[in-house]
Design a protein around this motif. Structure first.
Motif, PDB file in Angstrom:
ATOM      1  N   LYS A 188       0.835  -1.207   0.000  1.00  0.00           N
ATOM      2  CA  LYS A 188       0.000   0.000   0.000  1.00  0.00           C
ATOM      3  C   LYS A 188       0.867   1.254   0.000  1.00  0.00           C
ATOM      4  N   LEU A 189       1.934   1.231   0.778  1.00  0.00           N
ATOM      5  CA  LEU A 189       2.853   2.366   0.835  1.00  0.00           C
ATOM      6  C   LEU A 189       3.501   2.616  -0.522  1.00  0.00           C
ATOM      7  N   LEU A 190       3.821   1.560  -1.247  1.00  0.00           N
ATOM      8  CA  LEU A 190       4.484   1.703  -2.542  1.00  0.00           C
ATOM      9  C   LEU A 190       3.622   2.418  -3.571  1.00  0.00           C
ATOM     10  N   ASP A 191       2.303   2.442  -3.344  1.00  0.00           N
ATOM     11  CA  ASP A 191       1.420   3.187  -4.248  1.00  0.00           C
ATOM     12  C   ASP A 191       1.802   4.661  -4.319  1.00  0.00           C
ATOM     13  N   GLY A 192       2.432   5.174  -3.268  1.00  0.00           N
ATOM     14  CA  GLY A 192       2.796   6.591  -3.248  1.00  0.00           C
ATOM     15  C   GLY A 192       4.279   6.845  -3.368  1.00  0.00           C
ATOM     16  N   ALA A 193       5.054   5.813  -3.714  1.00  0.00           N
ATOM     17  CA  ALA A 193       6.512   5.944  -3.726  1.00  0.00           C
ATOM     18  C   ALA A 193       6.982   7.050  -4.650  1.00  0.00           C
ATOM     19  N   GLY A 194       6.211   7.320  -5.713  1.00  0.00           N
ATOM     20  CA  GLY A 194       6.598   8.338  -6.669  1.00  0.00           C
ATOM     21  C   GLY A 194       6.632   9.747  -6.092  1.00  0.00           C
ATOM     22  N   ALA A 195       6.098   9.926  -4.876  1.00  0.00           N
ATOM     23  CA  ALA A 195       6.138  11.248  -4.247  1.00  0.00           C
ATOM     24  C   ALA A 195       7.560  11.647  -3.866  1.00  0.00           C
ATOM     25  N   ALA A 196       8.467  10.670  -3.775  1.00  0.00           N
ATOM     26  CA  ALA A 196       9.843  11.001  -3.399  1.00  0.00           C
ATOM     27  C   ALA A 196      10.890  10.218  -4.174  1.00  0.00           C
ATOM     28  N   ILE A 201      -3.639   4.443   5.161  1.00  0.00           N
ATOM     29  CA  ILE A 201      -3.464   4.418   3.708  1.00  0.00           C
ATOM     30  C   ILE A 201      -4.668   3.741   3.063  1.00  0.00           C
ATOM     31  N   ASP A 202      -5.520   4.567   2.467  1.00  0.00           N
ATOM     32  CA  ASP A 202      -6.678   4.057   1.742  1.00  0.00           C
ATOM     33  C   ASP A 202      -6.645   4.427   0.266  1.00  0.00           C
ATOM     34  N   SER A 203      -5.599   5.158  -0.157  1.00  0.00           N
ATOM     35  CA  SER A 203      -5.516   5.620  -1.541  1.00  0.00           C
ATOM     36  C   SER A 203      -4.061   5.940  -1.861  1.00  0.00           C
ATOM     37  N   PRO A 204      -3.730   6.070  -3.153  1.00  0.00           N
ATOM     38  CA  PRO A 204      -2.365   6.486  -3.515  1.00  0.00           C
ATOM     39  C   PRO A 204      -1.997   7.848  -2.931  1.00  0.00           C
ATOM     40  N   GLU A 205      -2.987   8.729  -2.785  1.00  0.00           N
ATOM     41  CA  GLU A 205      -2.712  10.041  -2.191  1.00  0.00           C
ATOM     42  C   GLU A 205      -2.291   9.891  -0.733  1.00  0.00           C
ATOM     43  N   ASP A 206      -2.965   8.996  -0.006  1.00  0.00           N
ATOM     44  CA  ASP A 206      -2.577   8.712   1.372  1.00  0.00           C
ATOM     45  C   ASP A 206      -1.152   8.170   1.418  1.00  0.00           C
ATOM     46  N   ALA A 207      -0.859   7.239   0.507  1.00  0.00           N
ATOM     47  CA  ALA A 207       0.477   6.649   0.466  1.00  0.00           C
ATOM     48  C   ALA A 207       1.533   7.715   0.182  1.00  0.00           C
ATOM     49  N   GLY A 208       1.211   8.634  -0.716  1.00  0.00           N
ATOM     50  CA  GLY A 208       2.145   9.714  -1.031  1.00  0.00           C
ATOM     51  C   GLY A 208       2.439  10.582   0.181  1.00  0.00           C
ATOM     52  N   ARG A 209       1.418  10.809   1.002  1.00  0.00           N
ATOM     53  CA  ARG A 209       1.611  11.606   2.221  1.00  0.00           C
ATOM     54  C   ARG A 209       2.589  10.912   3.171  1.00  0.00           C
ATOM     55  N   VAL A 210       2.452   9.596   3.319  1.00  0.00           N
ATOM     56  CA  VAL A 210       3.347   8.863   4.212  1.00  0.00           C
ATOM     57  C   VAL A 210       4.759   8.823   3.625  1.00  0.00           C
ATOM     58  N   ILE A 211       4.853   8.674   2.315  1.00  0.00           N
ATOM     59  CA  ILE A 211       6.169   8.694   1.664  1.00  0.00           C
ATOM     60  C   ILE A 211       6.863  10.034   1.905  1.00  0.00           C
ATOM     61  N   GLN A 212       6.119  11.117   1.839  1.00  0.00           N
ATOM     62  CA  GLN A 212       6.707  12.429   2.092  1.00  0.00           C
ATOM     63  C   GLN A 212       7.206  12.540   3.533  1.00  0.00           C
ATOM     64  N   ALA A 213       6.488  11.919   4.475  1.00  0.00           N
ATOM     65  CA  ALA A 213       6.957  11.898   5.863  1.00  0.00           C
ATOM     66  C   ALA A 213       8.249  11.096   5.981  1.00  0.00           C
TER      67      ALA A 213
END
Length: 330
Positions: free
Chosen positions: A13-21, A309-321
């Motif tokens: 689920k976290l990897l859905d937002g990996a592109g944020a960083a 994490i319920d969406s790629p946007e959520d995942a992106g927020r955690v990746i930014q953290a």
């Protein structure tokens, strides 16, 4: 370069937002294989498959396992045949003398396929048939995973944690069970007394794993015991993590596990069953990312955010953290 340690659902689920960083060519994912089983002669690698299906765009995101829209005709037919022939259902280990026959990689985790206790979709089963056949041809699990990853069009590197057999076994008041038997067949209900990663002391990290651990490492919100624990039990892995930069994301929202039986398992191995227990589970961690309502205090940098994490946007927020924590550690 960054390496993610991945179990069943939290890290994918976290990897859905990996592109944020991070860009795909910077990412390596080391996947847990302690959950792997051989079921009805087919080698099933659940945590690897979740990454393959996610990267290939076919993952069932409602369940976070299996293939979206898959049919289950073979699975249903197996149950029908067993019922008609009065054959037993539920998890059935092969005889102990058969556990060590054939591929070493199947050791300690071979189950009968009669009325199979795990639900395997038809397209999903085709992946297991292909993996098993390639293993039977003499290829290693690492080699087979690379072939399948290329076939699914993955843009990140996925490595199984080991080509050797490691089985996550759960000691319970109802007896010894493989993790899949405990979680899938018994729905995590038996009381746990201990956890064993059988075979880990004689196993070796798969080719490329220790090299990947020399990069920055992110441990996602996966189960610390049966998702990440099997990796830590491999020779050299904990030492490698002590020598690199590690950021760990809490798998807990308050005292509730992100998913799965993390709290019960942590308590069974003597760790506090909440975010505070991560200090015991991950003594090598240089920083933590926890929920913004989590009061836990660590003696190292801690970034708070909404970690649900319920969406790629959520995942992106955690990746930014995570990226913020890495900036502090740089």
């Amino acid at each position: 370069m960054v390496t993610f340690l991945s179990g069943g659902t939290g890290t994918p689920k976290l990897l859905d937002g990996a592109g944020a960083a991070f860009s795909p060519d910077e990412i390596t994912v080391v996947a847990n294989t302690g959950d792997d089983v051989e079921l009805g002669g087919l080698f099933v690698s659940p945590d690897v498959d979740t990454l393959l299906f996610q990267g290939g765009g076919v993952l069932d995101r409602e369940r976070w396992w299996g293939i979206r829209g898959d049919t289950h005709r073979t699975h249903s037919a197996l149950s029908d045949i067993a019922a008609a022939a009065d054959l037993p259902d539920g998890p059935q280990y092969l005889d102990p003398s058969r556990q060590t026959e054939g591929r070493d990689i199947a050791r300690w985790r071979r189950f009968s396929g009669i009325a199979e206790f795990m639900t395997i979709g038809d397209r999903d089963r085709a992946v297991h048939l292909t993996r098993t056949s390639l293993l039977d041809q003499g290829h290693t699990l690492s080699e087979v995973t690379k072939v399948l990853a290329d076939g699914f069009g993955l843009t990140i590197d996925v490595l199984p944690m080991s080509d050797d057999a490691v089985a996550s076994l759960i000691h319970t008041e109802d007896g010894l069970m493989h993790f899949q038997e405990y979680w899938v067949a018994h729905r995590g209900e038996p009381t746990i007394t201990n956890v064993e990663f059988r075979g880990s002391s004689n196993a070796e990290p798969a080719p490329g794993v220790l090299e990947a651990l020399s990069d920055v490492v992110v441990i996602g919100p996966s189960n610390p015991v049966t998702s990440i624990g099997p990796m830590l039990a491999l020779p050299g892995v904990a030492r490698a993590l002590m020598e690199t930069t590690v950021v760990a994301v809490s798998p807990f929202l308050g005292d509730e596990a992100f998913s799965g039986p993390a709290a019960d398992l942590m308590e069974a191995v003597g760790a506090t069953p909440n975010t505070a227990g991560l200090a015991t589970a991950y003594p090598f961690a240089d920083a933590f990312v926890v929920d913004n309502e989590d009061p836990t205090e660590f003696d190292r940098p801690t970034i708070q955010t909404d970690i649900r994490i319920d969406s790629p946007e959520d995942a992106g927020r955690v990746i930014q953290a995570i990226d913020e924590a890495l900036s502090i550690l740089a």
